[in-house]
Scaffold this active site. Sequence first.
Site, PDB file in Angstrom:
ATOM      1  N   CYS A   1       0.870  -1.182   0.000  1.00 46.78           N
ATOM      2  CA  CYS A   1       0.000   0.000   0.000  1.00 46.78           C
ATOM      3  C   CYS A   1       0.899   1.222   0.000  1.00 46.78           C
ATOM      4  CB  CYS A   1      -0.860  -0.025   1.265  1.00 46.78           C
ATOM      5  SG  CYS A   1      -1.803   1.481   1.540  1.00 46.78           S
TER       6      CYS A   1
ATOM      7  N   CYS B   1      -1.101   3.872  -6.359  1.00 49.06           N
ATOM      8  CA  CYS B   1      -1.979   3.248  -5.363  1.00 49.06           C
ATOM      9  C   CYS B   1      -2.174   1.820  -5.853  1.00 49.06           C
ATOM     10  CB  CYS B   1      -3.311   3.989  -5.301  1.00 49.06           C
ATOM     11  SG  CYS B   1      -4.562   3.077  -4.384  1.00 49.06           S
TER      12      CYS B   1
HETATM   13  N1  DGL Z   1      -4.123   0.732  -1.808  1.00 46.18           N
HETATM   14  C1  DGL Z   1      -3.717   1.824  -1.062  1.00 46.18           C
HETATM   15  C2  DGL Z   1      -2.541   2.580  -1.630  1.00 46.18           C
HETATM   16  O1  DGL Z   1      -1.749   2.001  -2.350  1.00 46.18           O
HETATM   17  C3  DGL Z   1      -4.657   2.618  -0.196  1.00 46.18           C
HETATM   18  C4  DGL Z   1      -5.986   3.022  -0.723  1.00 46.18           C
HETATM   19  C5  DGL Z   1      -6.854   3.635   0.340  1.00 46.18           C
HETATM   20  O2  DGL Z   1      -7.193   2.888   1.293  1.00 46.18           O
HETATM   21  O3  DGL Z   1      -7.165   4.833   0.276  1.00 46.18           O
HETATM   22  O4  DGL Z   1      -2.339   3.732  -1.357  1.00 46.18           O
END
Ligand code: DGL
Length: 266
Positions: A76, A187
């Site tokens: 993430c 993301c």
């Molecule tokens: N998948 C996540 C990222 O790479 C977070 C997305 C979220 O929960 O806002 O930032």
Amino acid sequence: MRTMKERPIGMFDSGVGGLSILRVFLEELPHEDVVYLADTVHFPYGKKTAEEIEGFGRNIAEHFKKVGVKLVIIACNTATVYSLKAVQEVMGDIPVIGVIGAGARAAVESKGESIGVIATDATIRSHAYSDMIRSLGETAQVTPLATQRLVTLVEEGDVDSDHARAVIREDLTPLLDDPPAKLILGCTHFPGLSHLIVELLPEVKLIDPAYALVKEASDYLEKENLLRVEGGGKVEFLVTGDPMSFAKNGSLLLGHPIKDAKKLIL
Ligand code: DGL
């Protein structure tokens, strides 16, 4: 008693996004066991404060410590920005790798071309990608753009509708007149929308940090003689929110069905 080599890898995200990393990971390292933790009760991380995200990371790391993992991958971007240090602190000698460095390195492989970055509100607010890209000596233009609504589309499994297309068009409008040469999917949810982003920006090269991140993990395991070349391959899915919707929507991103996601109260 498991040997260090036989221990699983701990991987986490706020939801299904990190499965875009897990997918590449399992292709490259099919004999590793993985504990994938989706902190969906706190989704979306991109709308939370720095302190909150740091706290989520710390709690998850405590869990991985109890499990006894050999490596933590923060799958993430938002959690990498705000909780990498806290997770490292909790894990002590166990290494922790995050996704921002890998994404920036992948983007500057060919130098001198303009780079766009789409990511959550919190990641864009941090300037983490621009700073990392500059620290790698890239001087080309970097255009960061917060596209938080795209996260929700993927988390809800809405990845092929007119509504999804309309949201992407609206949120990527600032890039349409003068598109960057490359676009970092900053993301881990966004690879679930690559096919629609390509429809809108056909000339732009999409950079999915997953490949560079998995290479970093693989190099580390090999160097430390911790890479499994036989057996293993078991993945455990732990979800702090609703395991059913995680399994349903996550299967799209992972590329195969998730049958046994379990509820975890941290
Ligand atoms: N998948 C996540 C990222 O790479 C977070 C997305 C979220 O929960 O806002 O930032």
